[in-house]
Design an enzyme around this catalytic site. Sequence first.
Site, PDB file in Angstrom:
ATOM      1  N   SER A 176     -18.096 -34.227  12.208  1.00  0.00           N
ATOM      2  CA  SER A 176     -17.753 -34.414  13.621  1.00  0.00           C
ATOM      3  C   SER A 176     -18.922 -33.948  14.478  1.00  0.00           C
ATOM      4  CB  SER A 176     -16.522 -33.573  13.952  1.00  0.00           C
ATOM      5  OG  SER A 176     -16.399 -33.422  15.348  1.00  0.00           O
ATOM      6  N   TYR A 189     -11.910 -25.538  13.677  1.00  0.00           N
ATOM      7  CA  TYR A 189     -12.168 -26.931  13.286  1.00  0.00           C
ATOM      8  C   TYR A 189     -13.673 -27.207  13.250  1.00  0.00           C
ATOM      9  CZ  TYR A 189     -12.309 -32.081  13.982  1.00  0.00           C
ATOM     10  OH  TYR A 189     -12.580 -33.426  13.895  1.00  0.00           O
TER      11      TYR A 189
HETATM   12  P1  NAD Z   1      -6.031 -39.529  11.841  1.00  0.00           P
HETATM   13  O1  NAD Z   1      -4.941 -38.624  12.251  1.00  0.00           O
HETATM   14  O2  NAD Z   1      -5.785 -40.981  11.863  1.00  0.00           O
HETATM   15  O3  NAD Z   1      -6.522 -39.160  10.369  1.00  0.00           O
HETATM   16  C1  NAD Z   1      -6.393 -37.906   9.772  1.00  0.00           C
HETATM   17  C2  NAD Z   1      -5.525 -38.077   8.541  1.00  0.00           C
HETATM   18  O4  NAD Z   1      -5.567 -36.882   7.771  1.00  0.00           O
HETATM   19  C3  NAD Z   1      -4.062 -38.332   8.844  1.00  0.00           C
HETATM   20  O5  NAD Z   1      -3.787 -39.702   8.769  1.00  0.00           O
HETATM   21  C4  NAD Z   1      -3.307 -37.529   7.781  1.00  0.00           C
HETATM   22  O6  NAD Z   1      -2.487 -38.313   6.943  1.00  0.00           O
HETATM   23  C5  NAD Z   1      -4.411 -36.887   6.964  1.00  0.00           C
HETATM   24  N1  NAD Z   1      -4.059 -35.509   6.616  1.00  0.00           N
HETATM   25  C6  NAD Z   1      -4.056 -34.419   7.414  1.00  0.00           C
HETATM   26  N2  NAD Z   1      -3.661 -33.339   6.716  1.00  0.00           N
HETATM   27  C7  NAD Z   1      -3.397 -33.764   5.446  1.00  0.00           C
HETATM   28  C8  NAD Z   1      -2.936 -33.124   4.260  1.00  0.00           C
HETATM   29  N3  NAD Z   1      -2.668 -31.807   4.224  1.00  0.00           N
HETATM   30  N4  NAD Z   1      -2.750 -33.876   3.156  1.00  0.00           N
HETATM   31  C9  NAD Z   1      -3.011 -35.208   3.185  1.00  0.00           C
HETATM   32  N5  NAD Z   1      -3.481 -35.853   4.256  1.00  0.00           N
HETATM   33  C10 NAD Z   1      -3.656 -35.139   5.380  1.00  0.00           C
HETATM   34  O7  NAD Z   1      -7.311 -39.147  12.752  1.00  0.00           O
HETATM   35  P2  NAD Z   1      -8.853 -39.574  12.681  1.00  0.00           P
HETATM   36  O8  NAD Z   1      -9.402 -39.199  13.993  1.00  0.00           O
HETATM   37  O9  NAD Z   1      -9.040 -40.938  12.153  1.00  0.00           O
HETATM   38  O10 NAD Z   1      -9.451 -38.521  11.637  1.00  0.00           O
HETATM   39  C11 NAD Z   1     -10.284 -38.889  10.554  1.00  0.00           C
HETATM   40  C12 NAD Z   1     -11.467 -37.974  10.480  1.00  0.00           C
HETATM   41  O11 NAD Z   1     -12.297 -38.163  11.616  1.00  0.00           O
HETATM   42  C13 NAD Z   1     -11.145 -36.479  10.461  1.00  0.00           C
HETATM   43  O12 NAD Z   1     -11.961 -35.842   9.495  1.00  0.00           O
HETATM   44  C14 NAD Z   1     -11.517 -36.012  11.849  1.00  0.00           C
HETATM   45  O13 NAD Z   1     -11.867 -34.650  11.869  1.00  0.00           O
HETATM   46  C15 NAD Z   1     -12.705 -36.902  12.107  1.00  0.00           C
HETATM   47  N6  NAD Z   1     -13.108 -37.006  13.490  1.00  0.00           N
HETATM   48  C16 NAD Z   1     -12.329 -37.616  14.414  1.00  0.00           C
HETATM   49  C17 NAD Z   1     -12.744 -37.692  15.711  1.00  0.00           C
HETATM   50  C18 NAD Z   1     -11.915 -38.374  16.767  1.00  0.00           C
HETATM   51  O14 NAD Z   1     -12.268 -38.285  17.953  1.00  0.00           O
HETATM   52  N7  NAD Z   1     -10.852 -39.045  16.409  1.00  0.00           N
HETATM   53  C19 NAD Z   1     -13.969 -37.139  16.094  1.00  0.00           C
HETATM   54  C20 NAD Z   1     -14.754 -36.515  15.136  1.00  0.00           C
HETATM   55  C21 NAD Z   1     -14.319 -36.454  13.824  1.00  0.00           C
END
Ligand code: NAD
Length: 282
Positions: A176, A189
């Site tokens: 991130s 985080y």
């Molecule tokens: P999202 O909620 O769609 O995806 C995260 C997923 O993690 C969820 O679908 C969930 O099923 C899974 N998860 C969480 N805890 C879990 C557990 N204990 N066991 C199994 N699965 C679990 O959100 P996203 O934004 O697509 O996140 C994906 C990645 O992108 C993450 O690593 C997040 O930190 C990163 N990210 C997102 C952003 C943003 O702005 N959305 C920015 C930077 C980084």
Amino acid sequence: MANPKKFPEQSQSQPGDQHQMRPQPTVIRENYMGSGKLKGKVALITGGDSGIGRSVAVHFAREGADVTIVYLNEDKDAQDTQAMIGEEGRKCIILSGDLKKEKFCRSAVQQCVDKLGGLNIVVNNAAMQFPQDKFTDISSEQLEITFQTNIYSYFHITKYALEHLKENDTVINTSSITAYRGQEVLVDYSSTKGAIVGFTRALSKVLAKQNIRVNGVAPGPIWTPLIPSSFDEVSKFGQHTPMGRAGQPSEVAPAYVFLASEDSSYMTGQFIHINGGEIIGG
Ligand code: NAD
Ligand code: MG
């Protein structure tokens, strides 16, 4: 890209559901053409039910891969992703379970190999975030959940996957922008996301001679279920970026295709920054 000037306020608890979001995130551009870049490959994507993970899953399928997606409990989102991969003419296994548990990580890898016949691409991507206005309000319980979900699971999944990965296979880790510039309400985080950078760099050295490449993506603000399920306000989400808007998952996933395919054959230990124009080191 179709992005509203302001997102409507909405609230969910974690993990959020993509099917409840307004507006719906863009999973893949209509004009994204697959060209067999991942033909015959098998991928495992944690958090592949929704958000960035879903988008990566659908792009991989359009490029010819079969996919296992691992998620916590969002069954409808996972089934929707499975159907999208079916429409691309590829196989998709969906596995619900808690990646905080090492045993589940082992069994997820094994089920992928048993059902899809192997494993070539690991995408470590699951995460949770619990914003706290005050650093001192981060409880030891929250700290453990955040670290177990966001970085321990990356270690465990990768460890078991390495029993199956061979030359030219790849690991891709989602970090991130918070790892690079810090985020005052997400100190725990941001720390896990920094750990993912170190993990990626160190592991890439371990595996370089075997020609197993390890890279990552460091997204900025992307419109996914994580956002309305963890932040109280979303209307201005992404507006602080140089491009003045949030990104869509469809704008992030092509980087994973690049890192998973032969196109990135001389690249390991690196991150691609997809963040609307913010310049950050490394
Ligand atoms: P999202 O909620 O769609 O995806 C995260 C997923 O993690 C969820 O679908 C969930 O099923 C899974 N998860 C969480 N805890 C879990 C557990 N204990 N066991 C199994 N699965 C679990 O959100 P996203 O934004 O697509 O996140 C994906 C990645 O992108 C993450 O690593 C997040 O930190 C990163 N990210 C997102 C952003 C943003 O702005 N959305 C920015 C930077 C980084
Ligand atoms: Mg989800």
